[in-house]
Design a protein around this motif. Structure first.
Motif, PDB file in Angstrom:
ATOM      1  N   TRP A  47       0.821  -1.210   0.000  1.00  0.00           N
ATOM      2  CA  TRP A  47       0.000   0.000   0.000  1.00  0.00           C
ATOM      3  C   TRP A  47       0.856   1.262   0.000  1.00  0.00           C
ATOM      4  O   TRP A  47       0.518   2.245  -0.652  1.00  0.00           O
ATOM      5  N   ARG A  48       1.927   1.242   0.736  1.00  0.00           N
ATOM      6  CA  ARG A  48       2.793   2.422   0.829  1.00  0.00           C
ATOM      7  C   ARG A  48       3.357   2.785  -0.543  1.00  0.00           C
ATOM      8  O   ARG A  48       3.415   3.946  -0.925  1.00  0.00           O
ATOM      9  N   ARG A  49       3.758   1.781  -1.285  1.00  0.00           N
ATOM     10  CA  ARG A  49       4.306   2.011  -2.619  1.00  0.00           C
ATOM     11  C   ARG A  49       3.235   2.557  -3.567  1.00  0.00           C
ATOM     12  O   ARG A  49       3.483   3.452  -4.355  1.00  0.00           O
ATOM     13  N   ILE A  50       2.032   2.010  -3.488  1.00  0.00           N
ATOM     14  CA  ILE A  50       0.936   2.504  -4.324  1.00  0.00           C
ATOM     15  C   ILE A  50       0.666   3.967  -3.997  1.00  0.00           C
ATOM     16  O   ILE A  50       0.519   4.798  -4.885  1.00  0.00           O
ATOM     17  N   LEU A  51       0.632   4.274  -2.721  1.00  0.00           N
ATOM     18  CA  LEU A  51       0.380   5.649  -2.297  1.00  0.00           C
ATOM     19  C   LEU A  51       1.504   6.581  -2.737  1.00  0.00           C
ATOM     20  O   LEU A  51       1.258   7.711  -3.165  1.00  0.00           O
ATOM     21  N   ASP A  54       1.085   7.715  -6.340  1.00  0.00           N
ATOM     22  CA  ASP A  54      -0.265   8.203  -6.623  1.00  0.00           C
ATOM     23  C   ASP A  54      -0.403   9.683  -6.269  1.00  0.00           C
ATOM     24  O   ASP A  54      -1.231  10.057  -5.448  1.00  0.00           O
ATOM     25  N   PRO A  55       0.400  10.552  -6.883  1.00  0.00           N
ATOM     26  CA  PRO A  55       0.344  11.970  -6.498  1.00  0.00           C
ATOM     27  C   PRO A  55      -0.955  12.668  -6.909  1.00  0.00           C
ATOM     28  O   PRO A  55      -1.353  13.633  -6.273  1.00  0.00           O
ATOM     29  N   ILE A  56      -1.618  12.187  -7.969  1.00  0.00           N
ATOM     30  CA  ILE A  56      -2.857  12.854  -8.377  1.00  0.00           C
ATOM     31  C   ILE A  56      -4.092  12.104  -7.884  1.00  0.00           C
ATOM     32  O   ILE A  56      -5.205  12.359  -8.344  1.00  0.00           O
ATOM     33  N   GLN A  57      -3.910  11.186  -6.969  1.00  0.00           N
ATOM     34  CA  GLN A  57      -4.982  10.528  -6.217  1.00  0.00           C
ATOM     35  C   GLN A  57      -5.899   9.636  -7.052  1.00  0.00           C
ATOM     36  O   GLN A  57      -7.031   9.398  -6.677  1.00  0.00           O
ATOM     37  N   CYS A  58      -5.409   9.114  -8.145  1.00  0.00           N
ATOM     38  CA  CYS A  58      -6.263   8.250  -8.974  1.00  0.00           C
ATOM     39  C   CYS A  58      -6.530   6.894  -8.319  1.00  0.00           C
ATOM     40  O   CYS A  58      -7.625   6.353  -8.464  1.00  0.00           O
ATOM     41  N   ALA A  59      -5.549   6.343  -7.611  1.00  0.00           N
ATOM     42  CA  ALA A  59      -5.783   5.062  -6.938  1.00  0.00           C
ATOM     43  C   ALA A  59      -6.806   5.240  -5.822  1.00  0.00           C
ATOM     44  O   ALA A  59      -7.679   4.389  -5.613  1.00  0.00           O
ATOM     45  N   ARG A  60      -6.727   6.343  -5.115  1.00  0.00           N
ATOM     46  CA  ARG A  60      -7.713   6.625  -4.060  1.00  0.00           C
ATOM     47  C   ARG A  60      -9.090   6.843  -4.672  1.00  0.00           C
ATOM     48  O   ARG A  60     -10.097   6.362  -4.141  1.00  0.00           O
ATOM     49  N   TYR A  61      -9.131   7.555  -5.797  1.00  0.00           N
ATOM     50  CA  TYR A  61     -10.403   7.757  -6.500  1.00  0.00           C
ATOM     51  C   TYR A  61     -10.977   6.413  -6.963  1.00  0.00           C
ATOM     52  O   TYR A  61     -12.181   6.166  -6.849  1.00  0.00           O
ATOM     53  N   GLU A  89       3.264  -3.687   9.292  1.00  0.00           N
ATOM     54  CA  GLU A  89       3.429  -2.420  10.003  1.00  0.00           C
ATOM     55  C   GLU A  89       3.803  -1.280   9.061  1.00  0.00           C
ATOM     56  O   GLU A  89       3.323  -0.150   9.197  1.00  0.00           O
ATOM     57  N   GLU A  90       4.641  -1.563   8.091  1.00  0.00           N
ATOM     58  CA  GLU A  90       5.112  -0.550   7.160  1.00  0.00           C
ATOM     59  C   GLU A  90       3.991   0.007   6.286  1.00  0.00           C
ATOM     60  O   GLU A  90       4.003   1.168   5.894  1.00  0.00           O
ATOM     61  N   ASN A  91       2.999  -0.819   5.978  1.00  0.00           N
ATOM     62  CA  ASN A  91       1.933  -0.435   5.060  1.00  0.00           C
ATOM     63  C   ASN A  91       0.620  -0.086   5.746  1.00  0.00           C
ATOM     64  O   ASN A  91      -0.361   0.210   5.076  1.00  0.00           O
ATOM     65  N   ALA A  92       0.587  -0.125   7.063  1.00  0.00           N
ATOM     66  CA  ALA A  92      -0.675   0.050   7.793  1.00  0.00           C
ATOM     67  C   ALA A  92      -1.298   1.425   7.570  1.00  0.00           C
ATOM     68  O   ALA A  92      -2.503   1.536   7.315  1.00  0.00           O
ATOM     69  N   GLY A  96      -4.799   2.362   5.507  1.00  0.00           N
ATOM     70  CA  GLY A  96      -5.890   3.151   6.074  1.00  0.00           C
ATOM     71  C   GLY A  96      -6.398   4.218   5.117  1.00  0.00           C
ATOM     72  O   GLY A  96      -7.597   4.514   5.071  1.00  0.00           O
ATOM     73  N   VAL A  97      -5.502   4.792   4.325  1.00  0.00           N
ATOM     74  CA  VAL A  97      -5.900   5.811   3.340  1.00  0.00           C
ATOM     75  C   VAL A  97      -6.832   5.200   2.296  1.00  0.00           C
ATOM     76  O   VAL A  97      -7.875   5.782   1.947  1.00  0.00           O
ATOM     77  N   PHE A  98      -6.501   4.017   1.804  1.00  0.00           N
ATOM     78  CA  PHE A  98      -7.329   3.380   0.781  1.00  0.00           C
ATOM     79  C   PHE A  98      -8.630   2.843   1.378  1.00  0.00           C
ATOM     80  O   PHE A  98      -9.675   2.885   0.725  1.00  0.00           O
ATOM     81  N   LYS A  99      -8.574   2.364   2.603  1.00  0.00           N
ATOM     82  CA  LYS A  99      -9.780   1.909   3.290  1.00  0.00           C
ATOM     83  C   LYS A  99     -10.728   3.087   3.500  1.00  0.00           C
ATOM     84  O   LYS A  99     -11.941   2.967   3.315  1.00  0.00           O
ATOM     85  N   GLU A 100     -10.163   4.237   3.863  1.00  0.00           N
ATOM     86  CA  GLU A 100     -10.971   5.445   4.043  1.00  0.00           C
ATOM     87  C   GLU A 100     -11.629   5.861   2.726  1.00  0.00           C
ATOM     88  O   GLU A 100     -12.802   6.246   2.699  1.00  0.00           O
ATOM     89  N   ALA A 101     -10.897   5.764   1.624  1.00  0.00           N
ATOM     90  CA  ALA A 101     -11.461   6.107   0.314  1.00  0.00           C
ATOM     91  C   ALA A 101     -12.607   5.163  -0.038  1.00  0.00           C
ATOM     92  O   ALA A 101     -13.664   5.598  -0.511  1.00  0.00           O
TER      93      ALA A 101
END
Length: 139
Positions: A47-51, A54-61, A89-92, A96-101
């Protein structure tokens, strides 16, 4: 797929090839051990790598739109399943950011574009790209 999973799969395949060349009990046991190790490995999402990429938030979208619509095909179900995997632990925090989205999409299905306005692509194009990449994995 993580590098650890790839290594385990290579070991399993080599053990099976060795068994096919020389069908003895010892080679069969080595293959079974390698196969069981491979099957018991837990899948992990970086998840950390995906985030990070993802500077323009397309994965979150994309995850917001996944929450807004029913999981009507295998690809959507797979992306939702990724959220259920326990992150390390590194990706927790990134998880959470993607779970929130995803949760935002479930609660407010019409407001994904408003929450993630930086993504210039619509959700249909994002899913079309994913389907294309899944059909043509080696570019």
């Amino acid at each position: 797929m993580t590098e650890g999973v790839r290594i385990a799969m290579r070991r399993r395949d080599r053990a099976f090839a060795k068994f096919r060349r020389d069908r003895c009990d010892d080679n069969w046991v080595q293959f079974k051990v390698a196969r069981n190790r491979c099957n018991q490995m837990k899948p992990a999402v970086r998840w950390r790598r995906i985030l990070l990429y993802d500077p323009i938030q397309c994965a979150r979208y994309l995850y917001c739109e996944l929450g807004a619509q029913p999981p009507n095909n295998e690809v959507r179900q797979g992306f939702i399943y990724m959220l259920t995997l326990e992150p390390d632990e590194e990706n927790a925090s990134a998880h959470g950011v993607f779970k929130e989205a995803y949760d935002h999409g479930r609660l407010y299905p019409k407001q994904c574009r408003k929450k993630y306005p930086m993504c210039v692509f619509n959700e249909k194009l994002l899913f079309d790209l994913i389907y294309y990449l899944l059909r043509h994995p080696q570019m």
